[in-house]
Design an enzyme around this catalytic site. Structure first.
Site, PDB file in Angstrom:
ATOM      1  CG  ASP A  13      -1.692   1.270   1.436  1.00 49.38           C
ATOM      2  OD1 ASP A  13      -1.744   2.074   0.476  1.00 49.38           O
ATOM      3  OD2 ASP A  13      -2.240   1.467   2.538  1.00 49.38           O
ATOM      4  CE  LYS A  74      -1.768   7.139  -3.242  1.00 53.90           C
ATOM      5  NZ  LYS A  74      -2.227   6.199  -2.196  1.00 53.90           N
ATOM      6  CD  GLU A 179      -4.975   3.762  -2.280  1.00 55.98           C
ATOM      7  OE1 GLU A 179      -5.846   4.497  -1.768  1.00 55.98           O
ATOM      8  OE2 GLU A 179      -3.830   4.158  -2.566  1.00 55.98           O
ATOM      9  CG  ASP A 205      -9.333   3.966   1.519  1.00 55.36           C
ATOM     10  OD1 ASP A 205      -8.785   4.494   2.502  1.00 55.36           O
ATOM     11  OD2 ASP A 205      -8.704   3.344   0.647  1.00 55.36           O
TER      12      ASP A 205
END
Length: 611
Positions: A13, A74, A179, A205
């Site tokens: 992850d 990211k 994800e 999430d």
């Protein structure tokens, strides 16, 4: 030992703020701790005069070396420097981001006494390499293969850049998966039963930097994503920013001094705010105290949970808005959702949980999976399946992701023809037909777009390619087979073939200028599509009406040209030329304009042609 485990793969992850690595071992998933014993590792890289630090070591020195400690890579990966979100994020980062070649953002740091420029992929590769090292230290042998997760709304450019980062780290990336899907796998293994009843699950999430919400249906070991929503710039760091900005203003009000130009002071304040946010998940009041924050001035502020919620309420409510959007796209009522699963560290915030529970009319939220580890858990399961390391419990797992937006080509001037509709299950392969739209074309340009608007110019251009060398012919003679193929990683390839000459060409969409670069852009386009629904409907009617007119004019021309027509039919050749000229002069217009023109021509031509 290494030979026996050569095919083993790990699941990673790759998070905005923290990353996690896991492996399938002895018929279960093992979350691998780092050398500090922590199961999650900061996605930080720090450069100094002597060395490069990664993970906990990098985050520990961030206050001492803020301008050379990089995080949030990211949020840059696969983006353009000119992206408004990149420009906005720059204001919060102590490190420098400059414009590189082809509008690529480059991170500037001082390393071993020299200025170095790094792309976001390179920084992410360092984080991934650290995850690889953590796994190898735990397992005792080299690891080559991996499955890496990305937000559901990452576009092709961002997915490719993430895969490139994996390659740079020395990993063979077997698969890029979303994800929420990975989290759903973790949830599914926890809840899997022999029941054949369909179960609807919403994965909520909310992490450090991104927010995803996905609606899935589950039947035994089969998972299918029905719809997705969210934002790649919504998470715990945004909540921290609100508190930091508020306290910067408070310090300025109290002491008449602005600390915004002091990276070290800002970093110390940000670290304290992040700690306070975590404390407020189980406390009603916490004290932020920093000795000698700026010019020898100590700073103290008592932050209440109520104040924290007030500063961030619009962001919390925005999350609920995405949930509502996801249900709408999935054509499902909130009462039909069986479980709401919390994933991501920011779901620990009490107000987020309360708003979500209120939205679902008091439904108990599912907290059975670890919010920080669920995504890596699911990635490890996928890795085990792909490498044959799995067992019978997971071997039959099947899941499908979906496309977040429609994909298509531009035809007939500015018309967007959808080839792959939004929320289409991937991997997928869909085909459509196209024709030349001018006489004597020897080449045709295929413009590839992503979006929901009927006019191509209102959507985002992903790329283009030219099919050339076509034999000269009248309009509509050449037929092209257009194929959109999306692989399991969500990477798109578009190809076209001239059925007459056999000529072919294709493009694999990459990081081209103008590419869709964020969930915010996706959200904007979806909102526009709703707001301009009536306008868009008129555009569709106009495109259809003009298309019918074009077809009628050219079919009539071909009939008059190819068939031994009567003297009367030959008389309308000049009228056909005038009609073609009229079409060239009226490429846009109301649907009534083209409908009336069609009626006019039919009333004159049809009796002659039939006569």
């Amino acid at each position: 030992m290494a030979g026996e485990n050569e095919g083993l793969a790990i699941g990673i992850d790759l998070g905005t703020t923290y990353s996690c690595v896991a492996v399938w071992q002895r018929n279960r998933v093992k979350i691998i701790p780092n050398d500090q014993g922590n199961r999650i590792t900061p996605s930080y890289v720090s450069f100094n005069q002597a060395e490069r630090l990664i993970g906990d070591a990098a985050k520990n020195v961030v206050a001492l070396n803020p301008t050379n400690t990089v995080f949030d890579a990211k949020r840059l990966i696969g983006r353009r420097f000119s992206d408004p979100l990149v420009q906005s994020d720059k204001k919060h980062w102590p490190f420098k981001v400059i414009c590189g070649a082809n509008d690529k953002p480059m991170i500037s740091v001082t390393y071993q006494g020299e200025e170095k420029l790094f792309a976001a992929e390179q920084i992410s590769s360092m984080v991934l390499a650290n995850m690889k090292d953590i796994a190898e230290a735990f397992l005792g042998f080299p690891v080559k293969n991996s499955v890496i997760t990305v937000p559901a709304y990452f576009n092709d450019s961002q997915r490719r850049a993430t895969k490139d980062a994996g390659t740079l780290s020395g990993l063979n990336v077997l698969r890029i998966i979303a994800e929420p899907t990975a989290a759903a796998i973790a949830y599914g293994l926890d809840k899997m039963s022999s029941s054949s009843d369909e179960k609807n699950v919403l994965i909520f999430d909310l992490g450090g930097g991104t927010f995803d919400v996905s609606l899935l249906t589950m039947v035994k070991s089969t998972f299918k994503v029905k719809s997705t929503a969210g934002n790649t710039h919504l998470g715990g760091e945004d909540f921290d920013n609100r508190v930091v900005n508020y306290l910067v203003q408070d310090f300025e009000t109290r002491h008449k001094k602005d600390i915004r130009d002091n990276p070290r002071a800002l970093r110390r304040l940000r670290t304290a705010c992040e700690r306070a946010k975590r404390n407020l998940s189980f406390m009603a009041l916490t004290t932020i105290g920093i000795d000698c924050l700026y010019e020898g001035i100590d700073f103290e502020y008592k932050l209440t949970r109520e104040k924290f919620e007030e500063l961030n309420m619009d962001l919390f409510e925005k999350c609920i808005g995405h949930v509502e959007k996801c249900l709408k796209d999935g054509k499902m009522d909130k009462k039909s959702v069986h479980d709401v699963v919390l994933v991501g560290g920011s779901t620990r915030i009490p107000k987020v949980q309360q708003l979500l529970q209120d939205f679902f009319i008091g439904k108990q939220l599912c907290k059975s999976i670890h919010p920080d580890e669920a995504v890596a858990y699911g990635a490890a399961v996928q890795a085990a399946i792909l490498t044959g390391q799995d067992n019978h419990e997971i071997r039959d797992l099947i899941w499908w992701d979906v496309t977040p937006l429609s994909l298509g080509i531009s035809v007939n001037e500015n018309e967007m023809r959808v080839v792959v509709p939004k929320n289409t299950t991937i991997p997928t392969k869909k085909e459509d037909a196209a024709f030349t739209n001018l006489d004597h074309q020897t080449g045709i340009t295929f413009m590839v777009y992503e979006g929901e608007r009927p006019r191509a110019s209102d959507n985002i251009q992903l790329g283009k390619f030219v099919l050339s060398g076509i034999p000269s012919a009248l309009m509509g003679v050449h037929k092209f087979n257009v194929c959109f193929e999306i692989d399991a990683n969500g990477i798109l390839t578009v190809s076209a073939e001239d059925k007459t000459s056999g000529k072919t060409n294709s493009i694999t969409i990459s990081n081209v200028k103008g590419m869709l670069s964020s969930k915010d852009e996706i959200e904007r386009m979806l909102e526009e599509a709703e707001r301009f629904e009536l306008e868009d409907e008129e555009h569709k009617k106009s495109f259809n009406a003009r298309g019918l007119l074009v077809t009628y004019v050219y079919v009539t021309r071909n009939l008059v040209t190819k068939v031994a027509a009567s003297t009367e039919a030959i008389k309308i050749e000049d009228e056909i030329k005038q009609a073609i000229k009229w079409l060239d002069e009226h490429r846009v217009g109301k649907s009534e304009l083209f409908e009336n023109k069609t009626k006019e021509l039919k009333s004159i031509w049809d009796p002659i042609i039939r006569g």
